[in-house]
Design a protein around this motif. Structure first.
Motif, PDB file in Angstrom:
ATOM      1  N   PRO A   1       1.907  -0.530  -4.644  1.00  0.00           N
ATOM      2  CA  PRO A   1       1.013  -1.072  -3.513  1.00  0.00           C
ATOM      3  C   PRO A   1       1.553  -0.647  -2.175  1.00  0.00           C
ATOM      4  O   PRO A   1       2.744  -0.807  -2.148  1.00  0.00           O
ATOM      5  CB  PRO A   1       0.754  -2.482  -3.763  1.00  0.00           C
ATOM      6  CG  PRO A   1       1.146  -2.832  -5.167  1.00  0.00           C
ATOM      7  CD  PRO A   1       1.911  -1.939  -5.502  1.00  0.00           C
ATOM      8  N   ASN A   2       0.748   0.018  -1.299  1.00  0.00           N
ATOM      9  CA  ASN A   2       1.508   0.466  -0.017  1.00  0.00           C
ATOM     10  C   ASN A   2       1.214  -0.570   0.915  1.00  0.00           C
ATOM     11  O   ASN A   2       0.825  -1.730   0.831  1.00  0.00           O
ATOM     12  CB  ASN A   2       0.823   1.751   0.460  1.00  0.00           C
ATOM     13  CG  ASN A   2      -0.879   1.754   0.641  1.00  0.00           C
ATOM     14  OD1 ASN A   2      -1.228   0.569   0.663  1.00  0.00           O
ATOM     15  ND2 ASN A   2      -1.467   2.802   0.523  1.00  0.00           N
ATOM     16  N   ALA A   3       1.433  -0.435   2.202  1.00  0.00           N
ATOM     17  CA  ALA A   3       1.319  -1.295   3.297  1.00  0.00           C
ATOM     18  C   ALA A   3      -0.033  -2.019   2.987  1.00  0.00           C
ATOM     19  O   ALA A   3      -0.258  -3.414   3.173  1.00  0.00           O
ATOM     20  CB  ALA A   3       1.624  -0.713   4.808  1.00  0.00           C
ATOM     21  N   ALA A   4      -1.183  -1.307   2.969  1.00  0.00           N
ATOM     22  CA  ALA A   4      -2.660  -1.748   3.147  1.00  0.00           C
ATOM     23  C   ALA A   4      -2.605  -2.540   1.809  1.00  0.00           C
ATOM     24  O   ALA A   4      -3.218  -3.701   1.700  1.00  0.00           O
ATOM     25  CB  ALA A   4      -3.496  -0.643   2.968  1.00  0.00           C
ATOM     26  N   GLY A   5      -2.185  -2.262   0.561  1.00  0.00           N
ATOM     27  CA  GLY A   5      -2.226  -3.132  -0.582  1.00  0.00           C
ATOM     28  C   GLY A   5      -1.441  -4.182  -0.452  1.00  0.00           C
ATOM     29  O   GLY A   5      -1.908  -5.223  -1.064  1.00  0.00           O
ATOM     30  N   GLN A   6      -0.424  -4.295   0.032  1.00  0.00           N
ATOM     31  CA  GLN A   6       0.620  -5.357   0.238  1.00  0.00           C
ATOM     32  C   GLN A   6      -0.007  -6.273   1.098  1.00  0.00           C
ATOM     33  O   GLN A   6      -0.089  -7.566   0.780  1.00  0.00           O
ATOM     34  CB  GLN A   6       1.943  -4.925   0.788  1.00  0.00           C
ATOM     35  CG  GLN A   6       2.626  -4.140  -0.333  1.00  0.00           C
ATOM     36  CD  GLN A   6       3.486  -4.787  -1.323  1.00  0.00           C
ATOM     37  OE1 GLN A   6       3.535  -6.298  -1.360  1.00  0.00           O
ATOM     38  NE2 GLN A   6       4.353  -4.266  -2.301  1.00  0.00           N
ATOM     39  N   THR A   7      -0.764  -5.826   2.161  1.00  0.00           N
ATOM     40  CA  THR A   7      -1.405  -6.760   3.063  1.00  0.00           C
ATOM     41  C   THR A   7      -2.581  -7.714   2.541  1.00  0.00           C
ATOM     42  O   THR A   7      -2.714  -8.920   2.344  1.00  0.00           O
ATOM     43  CB  THR A   7      -2.018  -6.199   4.485  1.00  0.00           C
ATOM     44  OG1 THR A   7      -1.007  -5.438   5.236  1.00  0.00           O
ATOM     45  CG2 THR A   7      -2.576  -7.102   5.144  1.00  0.00           C
ATOM     46  N   ARG A   8      -3.331  -6.983   1.422  1.00  0.00           N
ATOM     47  CA  ARG A   8      -4.348  -7.550   0.606  1.00  0.00           C
ATOM     48  C   ARG A   8      -3.772  -8.654  -0.282  1.00  0.00           C
ATOM     49  O   ARG A   8      -4.260  -9.519  -0.522  1.00  0.00           O
ATOM     50  CB  ARG A   8      -5.031  -6.554  -0.004  1.00  0.00           C
ATOM     51  CG  ARG A   8      -6.061  -5.699   1.022  1.00  0.00           C
ATOM     52  CD  ARG A   8      -7.182  -5.066   0.058  1.00  0.00           C
ATOM     53  NE  ARG A   8      -7.847  -4.196   1.066  1.00  0.00           N
ATOM     54  CZ  ARG A   8      -8.867  -3.491   0.452  1.00  0.00           C
ATOM     55  NH1 ARG A   8      -9.378  -3.860  -0.695  1.00  0.00           N
ATOM     56  NH2 ARG A   8      -9.658  -2.875   1.190  1.00  0.00           N
ATOM     57  N   LEU A   9      -2.710  -8.085  -0.871  1.00  0.00           N
ATOM     58  CA  LEU A   9      -1.942  -8.914  -1.937  1.00  0.00           C
ATOM     59  C   LEU A   9      -1.444 -10.181  -1.266  1.00  0.00           C
ATOM     60  O   LEU A   9      -1.719 -11.268  -1.738  1.00  0.00           O
ATOM     61  CB  LEU A   9      -0.576  -8.216  -2.309  1.00  0.00           C
ATOM     62  CG  LEU A   9       0.243  -8.802  -3.652  1.00  0.00           C
ATOM     63  CD1 LEU A   9       0.859  -7.683  -4.343  1.00  0.00           C
ATOM     64  CD2 LEU A   9       0.929 -10.043  -3.253  1.00  0.00           C
ATOM     65  N   LEU A  10      -0.875 -10.269   0.155  1.00  0.00           N
ATOM     66  CA  LEU A  10      -0.463 -11.401   0.656  1.00  0.00           C
ATOM     67  C   LEU A  10      -1.540 -12.311   0.979  1.00  0.00           C
ATOM     68  O   LEU A  10      -1.447 -13.274   0.834  1.00  0.00           O
ATOM     69  CB  LEU A  10       0.584 -10.937   1.987  1.00  0.00           C
ATOM     70  CG  LEU A  10       1.067 -12.156   2.774  1.00  0.00           C
ATOM     71  CD1 LEU A  10       1.746 -12.971   1.910  1.00  0.00           C
ATOM     72  CD2 LEU A  10       1.529 -11.854   3.999  1.00  0.00           C
TER      73      LEU A  10
END
Length: 277
Positions: free
Chosen positions: A254-263
Motif C-alpha cells: 500500500p502506498n501513502a494513500a493506502g496507508q492513510t486509509r489503513l490508519l
C-alpha cells in the motif's frame, strides 16, 4: 603497532555480523546507511526529511481523530508503542510512521521494528531477542504477506497453521513478559495482476494469491480472538480486488494513500474497542 581488537569485536567480525545487523538490533550509522544505497549522506538525509515533511502534512488531518484522542488517554506521556511486522510496517510512509508524528505531541514514543521480507517466524524470534526488552505499553503486530509467498508451487513459505501458532506465541510472550495491550493487524491483499506480472517476481517463480492471503487474514483474526486481544481486519480498506491507485508500482505494498486509509480504519476500530471497555 595498532592495539589488538577487543574479543567481542573479533567475534562480530569472525561471524560476519555486519550482514545481519538488523536482525541483531545493531544500529547502523547514517554514513553506513548511505553507503549501502550508494548515495551521499547529505542526499539520503534530504530525501528522508522530504518524506517526513509529507508525513507531517498528512498527519494534520488526524490530530483531532477520536482514535488519537483515545490513544492519548490510554497512554499518557512517557509510554511506548511498538509496531512490529514486515515491509508494510517499515515503509517510510506507513501507518506506523504516521503514528510517530501523531503521538509524539502527546509525549508517546512510537518504535518501528518492521523489517522488509520478514515473516511471523522471524517475528517470533525477534520478540524474544529484541522486542520484549523494549517493554512496550501497546503493540501492533502485522505479519503475513511474506508468510504467504509461494515459490515454485502452491506451498506457502510459512504454513497457515504455523502462522497462526507464531502469532499466538508472540501474543502470549507480550502478555506474559510485558504490560502491553496488543493489536493484531491482518495481512493486506495485493494487486495480483500487477505483482505477479512483475519480471523480477516471475524470475523467482514467486506468486501471491489473494485467496491465500484471505485465509491467513482469517488465521490472524482467529489468533487474536482466542487470545482475547483486538484483531483488526484490514481487508475492508482495500477489498478483495484492491485498487492499484492505493498501491506502490509493485502492486504489493500500500502506498501513502493506502496507508492513510489503513490508519484511519485502525484508529476507528481502536476507538470503538476502547469505548466498549
Amino acid at each position: 603497532m595498532t592495539a589488538p581488537l577487543p574479543d567481542v569485536t573479533r567475534f562480530l567480525i569472525d561471524f560476519n555480523v555486519h550482514a545481519v545487523a538488523a536482525a541483531l538490533g545493531v544500529p547502523i550509522p547514517a554514513e553506513a546507511e548511505a553507503l549501502l544505497y550508494g548515495v551521499a549522506t547529505t542526499d539520503l538525509a534530504a530525501y528522508q526529511a522530504e518524506i517526513d515533511a509529507e508525513l507531517a502534512q498528512t498527519a494534520q488531518a488526524f490530530h483531532a481523530h477520536r482514535g488519537i484522542t483515545a490513544l492519548s488517554k490510554l497512554l499518557p506521556a512517557g509510554k511506548r508503542v511498538l509496531c512490529i511486522g514486515d515491509s508494510i510496517t517499515t515503509y517510510r510512509r506507513s501507518y506506523a510512521r504516521l503514528l510517530e508524528h501523531l503521538l509524539a505531541p502527546h509525549g508517546i514514543e512510537v518504535v518501528n521494528r518492521g523489517f522488509s521480507g520478514y515473516t511471523s517466524t522471524h517475528g517470533l524470534e525477534l520478540t524474544y531477542t529484541q522486542f520484549l526488552s523494549l517493554q512496550p505499553d501497546l503493540v501492533f503486530i502485522k505479519y503475513g504477506v511474506n508468510d504467504c509467498k509461494q515459490f515454485g508451487g502452491e506451498q506457502t513459505l510459512v504454513s497457515r497453521a504455523e502462522y497462526e501458532r507464531n502469532l499466538t506465541r508472540i501474543i502470549a510472550a507480550f502478555r506474559q513478559h510485558t504490560q502491553a495491550r496488543i493489536v493484531v493487524l491482518t495481512p493486506t491483499p495485493v494487486v495480483e495482476g500487477v505483482v505477479n506480472a512483475n519480471p523480477d517476481i516471475q524470475a523467482m517463480r514467486l506468486v501471491w494469491s489473494n485467496d491465500v492471503l484471505r485465509q491467513f487474514a482469517d488465521a490472524a483474526l482467529t489468533a487474536a480472538l482466542q487470545a482475547g486481544v483486538l484483531g483488526i481486519d484490514l481487508w475492508p480498506v482495500f477489498g478483495p480486488v484492491p485498487d492499484a491507485a492505493l498501491y506502490c508500482a509493485d502492486g504489493l505494498h500500500p502506498n501513502a494513500a493506502g496507508q492513510t486509509r489503513l490508519l484511519a480504519h485502525v484508529l476507528e476500530r481502536i476507538s470503538d474497542y476502547l469505548q466498549q471497555g
